[in-house]
Motif scaffolding. Structure first.
Motif, PDB file in Angstrom:
ATOM      1  N   CYS A 117       0.948  -1.340   0.032  1.00 57.76           N
ATOM      2  CA  CYS A 117       0.094   0.017  -0.290  1.00 57.76           C
ATOM      3  C   CYS A 117       1.009   1.287  -0.063  1.00 57.76           C
ATOM      4  N   GLN A 118       0.539   2.106  -0.927  1.00 57.71           N
ATOM      5  CA  GLN A 118       1.392   3.617  -0.996  1.00 57.71           C
ATOM      6  C   GLN A 118       0.389   4.615  -1.180  1.00 57.71           C
ATOM      7  N   THR A 119       0.890   5.688  -0.538  1.00 63.22           N
ATOM      8  CA  THR A 119      -0.005   6.957  -0.509  1.00 63.22           C
ATOM      9  C   THR A 119       1.173   8.101  -0.766  1.00 63.22           C
ATOM     10  N   HIS A 120       0.917   8.989  -1.641  1.00 64.10           N
ATOM     11  CA  HIS A 120       1.750   9.944  -2.090  1.00 64.10           C
ATOM     12  C   HIS A 120       1.165  11.375  -2.616  1.00 64.10           C
ATOM     13  N   ILE A 121       1.827  12.453  -2.111  1.00 64.23           N
ATOM     14  CA  ILE A 121       1.708  13.707  -2.464  1.00 64.23           C
ATOM     15  C   ILE A 121       2.262  13.912  -3.821  1.00 64.23           C
ATOM     16  N   ASN A 122       1.781  14.049  -4.937  1.00 62.36           N
ATOM     17  CA  ASN A 122       2.544  14.394  -6.347  1.00 62.36           C
ATOM     18  C   ASN A 122       2.411  15.630  -6.587  1.00 62.36           C
ATOM     19  N   LYS A 123       3.531  16.070  -6.705  1.00 60.56           N
ATOM     20  CA  LYS A 123       3.741  17.380  -7.434  1.00 60.56           C
ATOM     21  C   LYS A 123       4.109  17.497  -8.829  1.00 60.56           C
ATOM     22  N   THR A 127       5.539  11.814  -8.310  1.00 59.43           N
ATOM     23  CA  THR A 127       5.690  11.399  -6.714  1.00 59.43           C
ATOM     24  C   THR A 127       6.813  12.369  -6.053  1.00 59.43           C
ATOM     25  N   ASN A 128       6.389  13.312  -5.425  1.00 60.81           N
ATOM     26  CA  ASN A 128       7.430  14.216  -4.746  1.00 60.81           C
ATOM     27  C   ASN A 128       7.544  13.954  -3.471  1.00 60.81           C
ATOM     28  N   ILE A 129       6.288  13.428  -2.715  1.00 59.09           N
ATOM     29  CA  ILE A 129       6.343  13.157  -1.306  1.00 59.09           C
ATOM     30  C   ILE A 129       5.801  11.692  -0.995  1.00 59.09           C
ATOM     31  N   THR A 130       6.505  10.806  -0.677  1.00 58.67           N
ATOM     32  CA  THR A 130       5.858   9.830  -0.221  1.00 58.67           C
ATOM     33  C   THR A 130       5.474   9.531   1.568  1.00 58.67           C
ATOM     34  N   VAL A 131       3.899   9.525   1.560  1.00 58.29           N
ATOM     35  CA  VAL A 131       3.684   9.810   2.772  1.00 58.29           C
ATOM     36  C   VAL A 131       3.498   8.493   3.354  1.00 58.29           C
ATOM     37  N   GLY A 132       3.041   7.565   2.751  1.00 57.20           N
ATOM     38  CA  GLY A 132       2.948   6.294   3.688  1.00 57.20           C
ATOM     39  C   GLY A 132       3.305   5.116   2.588  1.00 57.20           C
ATOM     40  N   LEU A 133       4.243   4.169   3.169  1.00 49.23           N
ATOM     41  CA  LEU A 133       4.409   2.852   2.608  1.00 49.23           C
ATOM     42  C   LEU A 133       4.473   1.824   3.304  1.00 49.23           C
ATOM     43  N   THR A 134       3.628   0.934   2.963  1.00 49.31           N
ATOM     44  CA  THR A 134       3.276  -0.377   3.729  1.00 49.31           C
ATOM     45  C   THR A 134       3.631  -1.568   3.142  1.00 49.31           C
TER      46      THR A 134
END
Length: 195
Positions: A117-123, A127-134
């Motif tokens: 599972c991954q969550t990113h803030i894309n700029k 993918t600029n910032i990986t908020v979470g990676l499980t």
């Protein structure tokens, strides 16, 4: 936590003595940073009387395709005073350059076990910032929740931000969890230091 913004004489660099790890988003979309914000006299520049920022969320459960990086389709607006968040493109594109505090929370469900599972803030589409990676080697992850914050520089013309999720699972459907209050999936941004 103390966030210091140093003078333009030193290049306008932002120093973060302790990483920002939590932003609080109130029911009306008000964003509160923990700790104290310290700015030397004469450093803060005003953005006129504009309120620049947004707080958007998913108001109902939304299916998305497994094994594909997916832009989060925000359907609810808690706060978007100048329309910088476009609900058609699901992009935050502010018209004032500067440093923005951006916070992303995501909650996904799958009806089959997921091992990634991954969550990113894309700029600007990357993918600029990986908020979470499980990652789990046992592939038993059905619910995945990530939350994180970052200071991001936006140029005030072409720079934009999007929230993205990914679930790697062999079969079944994936769901972005939604709720009327917007606590499960939310993107918030606010101008902290205008140019």
């Amino acid at each position: 936590m103390t966030l210091k913004i140093v003078s333009e004489a030193t290049g306008g660099r932002i120093q973060n003595e302790t990483p920002i790890d939590v932003l609080t988003v109130g029911a009306a979309g008000l964003i509160t940073l923990p700790g104290n914000l310290v700015m030397p006299a004469g450093v803060l520049k005003q953005a006129g009387n504009k309120k620049i920022g947004c707080s958007v969320f998913i108001s109902a459960n939304t299916a998305f395709t497994r094994n594909v990086d997916t832009k989060i389709p925000y359907t609810g607006v808690g706060w978007n005073p100048n329309g910088a968040f476009n609900t058609s493109t699901n992009r935050f594109t502010p018209d004032v350059p500067g440093w923005y505090a951006v916070h992303l929370t995501s909650s996904t469900n799958g009806d089959a076990a997921s091992d990634n599972c991954q969550t990113h803030i894309n700029k600007n589409g990357f993918t600029n910032i990986t908020v979470g990676l499980t990652n789990t080697s046992s592939a038993v992850l059905l619910v995945c929740v990530h939350s994180g914050s970052q200071l991001v520089y936006m140029n005030g013309t072409t720079d934009y931000i999007e929230g993205h999720v990914y679930r790697g699972q062999a079969s079944g459907t994936c769901t972005l969890n939604g709720d009327a209050g917007g606590s499960a999936n939310r993107l918030s941004a606010i101008l902290m230091y205008p140019d």
